[in-house]
Scaffold this active site. Structure first.
Site, short mmCIF file in Angstrom:
data_model
loop_
_atom_site.label_atom_id
_atom_site.label_comp_id
_atom_site.label_asym_id
_atom_site.label_seq_id
_atom_site.Cartn_x
_atom_site.Cartn_y
_atom_site.Cartn_z
N LYS C 79 0.86 -1.18 0.00
CA LYS C 79 0.00 0.00 0.00
C LYS C 79 0.90 1.23 0.00
O LYS C 79 1.94 1.26 0.68
CB LYS C 79 -0.89 -0.02 1.26
N SER C 154 -9.75 2.12 3.00
CA SER C 154 -8.83 2.87 2.17
C SER C 154 -7.83 2.01 1.40
O SER C 154 -7.23 2.48 0.45
CB SER C 154 -8.06 3.87 3.03
N SER C 178 -9.99 -0.22 7.17
CA SER C 178 -9.41 -0.05 5.84
C SER C 178 -8.75 -1.29 5.24
O SER C 178 -8.40 -1.30 4.07
CB SER C 178 -8.38 1.08 5.87
#
Lengths: 96, 490, 487
Positions: C79, C154, C178
């Site tokens: 990420k 997210s 997330s």
């Protein structure tokens, strides 16, 4: 709690965020709605409850040995900076 | 309306926030060196720069030093203290917040005694002392119209020592500041270097009508880094506030800067807006929890503190409180004194302690002051001074000549022995030689002899003086007295 | 042999060790899939092809030399919230669109040392603030199960990448759900460990007391493998916990007989239609068949977790994001008139609207006069919620319920209404407030869109969670389903 455009402008200033008047109005609306959501918190009885800052209770701060571990890498670090000169970060003139 | 100021009718109220940089090797939350004077930003690592993703880890020596301070001022050392974030934007504050302690500081409720001009003692209460990180430096010299930011200092550990508003004059504020300065150096937790900014203060100053209960509105004078500036800045600020009020105005609460060139304080332009620091506990750091063993281990390392030491000097060696105060006013001077006393040969400890105290507080201090030197820069070492006292003790020289030897020592260097030898200052203890001098003097002063013998006792001093003059002060005074007495008696 | 991208990480690890393919071949396969599919998915912000192939070659050498670890040679995506030395690290923001990190996050270092190959950096909601991956400066990510839908957020880029099998696994972070919510919306196995289990050093902070790194992958077995290397004490993170990491793989196959599963009454009451709850109820029936017992538990203050979170998280974020001021790194506005202009325009132009909204919310709740009413009160309710969880774990081994109130929604459907968007996190936020480990595993589909089952454990009960998830995955195949388009 409802926020006005003026409230939002004051908050934006505190947070150093440039926002347009139009944005300020939009934020006044959405922040008011968020605060409305947050008002649910008033329902709980917290009169005898201590605030909790960390999810793991009982953990304490670890102390580090006072030994130099860093080396000078300012040239590498300053590759990310917008404006530097003679090793200094530059900002528009600060008048005290 | 009578606008004439009546200075006596106003009372000054001062509280100090002293910032002392802790003498750790590394920063409070990172492994960067804290050494002074490095090239810009070469001692600022990712943590000091507030890079995305980095996290603080607390330096154990910073904690120990703060505890040491707390114990030394008789304060309560918190078994649990918490770091908070103080949020504001400024270019020398890389993260946009300063990590400090807010609601739960590590040290609370201490005190420090100061001696006032009339010799009385006053206790200044210390509200709290908390750990925090220093900011970087903004260099306002012109860099193509920009301000340069050096973050080497960012993250240097500080203790902020906050007093109650207990001081009533600039002189008291300076006395308090000096006492704290002495203390942190005794404790070896701060180098006390005011020019480099290691020890500085903010002064909160207000005035009120004498006898009033409520405090007046205060102004904070930022960043005072010399004792002289503190005194001048406070005095200027007090006069300014009184004039303002007497002129019908009101004091605005504000932050002001002292301009040493003009001797004035002025309101800060860039920080004038009301701050809302939005303190909250720093979620990157956990509570600092200290157990009894941790605190008592530190207590065991405390040196003899200046006030304790001064009391002991008075008690054990009969020194005057004044001399004891002078000798303990700095760690370096106290160490100089202790060392000198410890290596003097001959004499008993008490008489040596008194004699050396005399020399140090008078002759040595005079010479240092004359040349504006610090004790660490003294041209006479403890070894030299002890050598001199030793020669007095074994009667090699008279106390009177000691001053002369000292002056040569100061100006030209060398040991007491070498100076006594080369300058021929050795005391005359040969009875025959002294007798000869006395005989000559008696012969040359028949009238004084007759007067003395007819009852004018005071003339004895005249004969002593004559002998000393003849021997250039080298004759042993005790022997001179004894011999003169018998010869004059006839 | 199944196609490489159809295999789990565990299977790929076995293939590498058996010499069926090399790390370079494996890496090239995924890089090819990225170049083929990512244009439509927008899962990656940066693809590090050259670096990946170099790391793969090194990994092959390690494997040949016999010095490989279980993870050596396996590709993964990070990420873009994790700092990667010498590689663009944007956090999904214009603010960091020029930011080349000079250091690696601890998570990155650990997986690098284990010999894993980094394929690139995945798209995400800006500064991890979002539940749909629509707040990214780099554009919305598409859900591989239906390109008109959001992948969740997210960690939406990580979710889409793994769901579309253009990466076999990816890291994620979870502040309010997330990892779990996008895992649920894309049919992945995702785990958020206990707060303090995985180092936060180098993970760009959103809300420091809630953020926790974790993984998104195809099975509990894969999660165990990855978590093993990522977890553990880090001297650079004061909030990292110094307790040993158990062997997660060793306990995967323990029997679930007698397992006490708590069903949170409030989870099933709030915002979940009966039909939506159906796959979750079916999953619970599977657990009963495996010998588990279902017990209803009540956490009366849990419904307050959303408002609590939307005070605590913005408060912390408002402070965490103050460092982005245009001076030392990140976006700097053109021709600032003065210092204030530099600050306000760099930040005003560099941050997107959701980030600004949260910074302002946080600034407000911490400001003079409001601190007690909002922030302090929220911190107290946080304790109430945490205590209720602790009490629940005295009665049961794990808690179960839905991960998300709905399946993946249409891109654009909720962007104008932050409060509705925030309510997506209603089931996931509690675990963050209490610092508990939690995971989401695939448990079925509704109208062709995945549904996730959430499993929450007590502090440091990761091994138990993985065991519970693995037991289910041994008797079901939801986690093996792949979007047809990317098969």
């Amino acid at each position: 709690m409802s926020l006005t455009r003026k409230d939002v402008e004051a908050i934006a200033h505190l947070a150093r965020l440039a926002i347009t008047e139009e944005e300020a109005s939009l934020y006044a609306d959405s922040l008011s709605r968020i605060l409305h959501l947050v008002e649910q918190l008033n329902a709980a009885d917290v009169s005898t409850t201590e605030p909790m800052a960390h999810p793991l209770a009982g953990l304490v701060q670890r102390l580090r040995a006072d030994e130099v571990t860093a080396t000078d890498q300012h040239e590498k670090f300053q590759l990310n900076a917008g404006k530097v000169s003679s090793g200094l970060y530059l900002v528009p003139k600060v008048i005290e | 309306m009578n606008m004439q100021s009546d200075a006596m009718s106003w009372e000054t109220v001062i509280g100090l926030e002293i910032h002392a940089q802790l003498a750790t090797r590394t920063k409070i939350f990172s492994g960067s060196s804290t050494a002074f004077g490095a090239a810009p930003n070469t001692q600022a690592n990712l943590v000091d720069l507030g890079y995305p993703g980095v996290l603080p880890v607390l330096n154990q020596n910073a904690v120990k030093m703060a505890v040491k301070f707390g114990l030394a001022v008789g304060a309560k050392v918190a078994q649990r203290s918490v770091f908070a974030r103080k949020n504001y934007f400024y270019p020398d504050l890389p993260k946009g917040y300063q990590i400090s302690q807010y609601e739960l500081p590590i040290v609370e409720h201490g005190k420090m005694d100061i001696v006032l001009e009339d010799g009385s003692t006053k206790t200044i209460r210390i509200t709290r002392a908390h750990l925090e990180e220093d900011a970087g430096k903004s260099l306002h010299e012109d860099f193509q119209g920009y301000t340069g930011i050096d973050l080497n200092r960012a993250g240097t550990p500080l203790i902020e020592i906050v007093s109650e508003p207990d001081m009533r004059s600039a002189k008291e504020a300076v006395a308090y500041m000096k006492k704290i300065h002495t203390l942190v150096r005794y404790l070896e937790i701060c180098d006390g270097n005011m020019q480099e900014g290691s020890f500085r203060c903010d002064a909160n100053v207000s005035v009120r009508k004498a006898g009033a209960e409520k405090f007046g509105t205060r102004c904070e004078i930022k960043n005072l880094n010399s004792f002289r500036f503190i005194e001048k800045a406070i005095n200027y600020e007090v006069a300014r506030q009184i004039e303002l009020i007497e002129g019908g105005g009101t004091v605005q609460q504000q932050t002001r800067l002292f301009d040493p060139d003009k001797g004035e304080t002025r309101a800060l332009r860039s920080k004038e807006e009301a701050n809302d620091y939005r303190y909250f506990p720093d979620p990157d750091l956990l509570p600092v929890v200290l157990d009894d063993a941790f605190i008592s281990d530190i207590r065991a390392t405390l040196p003899e503190l200046p006030d304790e030491k001064a009391h002991r000097l008075v008690r054990e060696f009969d020194l005057s409180p004044y001399d004891a105060g002078v000798l303990t006013a700095s760690r370096e001077l106290a160490e100089y004194y202790d060392k000198t006393v410890s290596i003097v040969v001959g004499g008993d400890r008490k008489s040596n302690a008194k004699a050396v105290a005399n020399t140090v507080t008078n002759i040595l201090t005079f010479s240092l002051n004359k040349e504006n030197l610090d004790i660490t820069e003294s041209k006479v070492t403890p070894e030299q001074l002890a050598g001199l006292q030793s020669r007095i003790n074994d009667s090699t020289i008279s106390g009177k000549l000691a001053k002369e030897v000292f002056e040569v020592m100061w100006a030209e260097g060398g040991s007491a022995d070498a100076i006594i030898e080369s300058k021929g200052l050795k005391q005359i203890t040969d009875t025959g030689a002294i007798e000869k001098v006395i005989d000559d003097i008696i012969a040359a002063n028949p009238k004084q002899l007759a007067d003395y013998r007819s009852g004018k006792d005071k003339l004895f001093a005249f004969f002593v003086g004559q002998v000393m003059k003849q021997t250039a002060g080298k004759a042993n005074p005790a022997q001179v007295n004894e011999l003169l007495k018998s010869k004059l008696a006839g | 042999m199944a196609e490489l991208h159809a295999q789990t990480l565990t299977e790929l690890a076995a293939g590498l060790r058996a010499g069926k393919f090399s790390s370079v071949e494996l890496t090239r396969h995924f890089l090819e899939r990225i170049s083929k599919y990512d244009a439509e998915l927008n899962a990656f912000i940066t693809v590090t092809s050259e670096l990946a192939l170099a790391q793969a070659a090194d990994a092959d050498a390690r494997i040949a030399a016999g010095t490989a670890s279980a993870l050596t040679g396996l590709p993964l995506a990070h990420k873009d919230i994790f700092c990667t030395d010498g590689v663009l690290t944007t956090c999904g923001s214009k603010m960091l669109s020029n930011f080349v990190s000079p250091y690696d996050a601890t998570v990155v270092t650990r997986l690098k040392q284990a010999g894993m190959v980094m394929l690139g950096k995945t798209n995400m909601d800006e500064f991890a603030m979002g539940s749909s991956n629509e707040t990214s400066f780099y554009g919305a990510v598409k859900n591989p199960w239906n390109l008109a839908k959001v992948p969740g957020g997210s960690s939406g880029g990580s979710a889409a990448a793994v769901a579309a099998r253009i990466a076999p696994a990816a890291t994620g972070t979870d502040t309010g759900g997330s990892i779990r919510q996008p895992a649920a919306l894309t049919s992945l196995t995702g785990i958020k460990p206990t707060y303090g289990r995985v180092s936060r050093y180098g993970m760009i902070a959103f809300a420091s007391s809630l953020d926790q790194g974790g993984v998104m992958c195809l099975s509990a077995e894969d999660a165990a493998l990855l978590l093993q290397s990522m977890s553990g004490f880090d001297v650079q993170d004061s909030t990292s916990v110094d307790t040993p990491v158990p062997d997660y793989s060793a306990t995967l196959n323990q029997s679930l007989k007698g397992l006490k599963i708590g069903l949170v009454k409030e989870f099933f009451e709030q915002g979940l239609s009966n039909e939506n709850a159906k796959p979750v109820r079916e999953a619970l029936a599977v657990y009963e068949q495996l010998g588990a017992r279902l017990v209803e538990v009540s956490l009366p203050n849990l419904p307050l977790s959303v408002p609590t979170y939307y005070v605590v998280a913005p408060a912390e974020c408002s402070s965490n994001l103050s460092r982005f001021d245009g001076v030392r790194f990140g976006y700097r506005c053109d021709n600032p008139r003065d210092l204030q202009d530099l600050y306000t325009r760099s930040r005003g132009e560099g941050f997107g609207s959701e980030v600004k909204r949260r910074i302002m919310t946080g600034t407000y709740v911490l400001s003079a006069g409001y601190y007690d009413a909002y922030y302090l009160r929220a911190q107290k309710i946080r304790r109430l919620i945490t205590e209720e969880f602790a009490n629940a774990f005295k009665q049961v081994d794990v808690l179960m319920g839905p991960t998300s109130p709905t399946t993946a929604f249409d891109i654009g459907a909720k962007v104008d209404d932050p409060v509705t968007m925030y309510l997506n996190d209603i089931y996931t936020i509690g675990a963050n407030l209490a610092g508990l480990p939690a995971m989401s595993i695939p448990c079925g589909f509704l109208d062709g869109l995945p549904v996730g089952l959430q499993i929450i454990g007590g502090h440091f009960a990761e091994a138990k969670l993985l065991n519970v998830a693995h037991g289910y995955q041994q008797v079901t195949d939801w986690h093996k389903r792949m979007p047809e388009r990317y098969a």
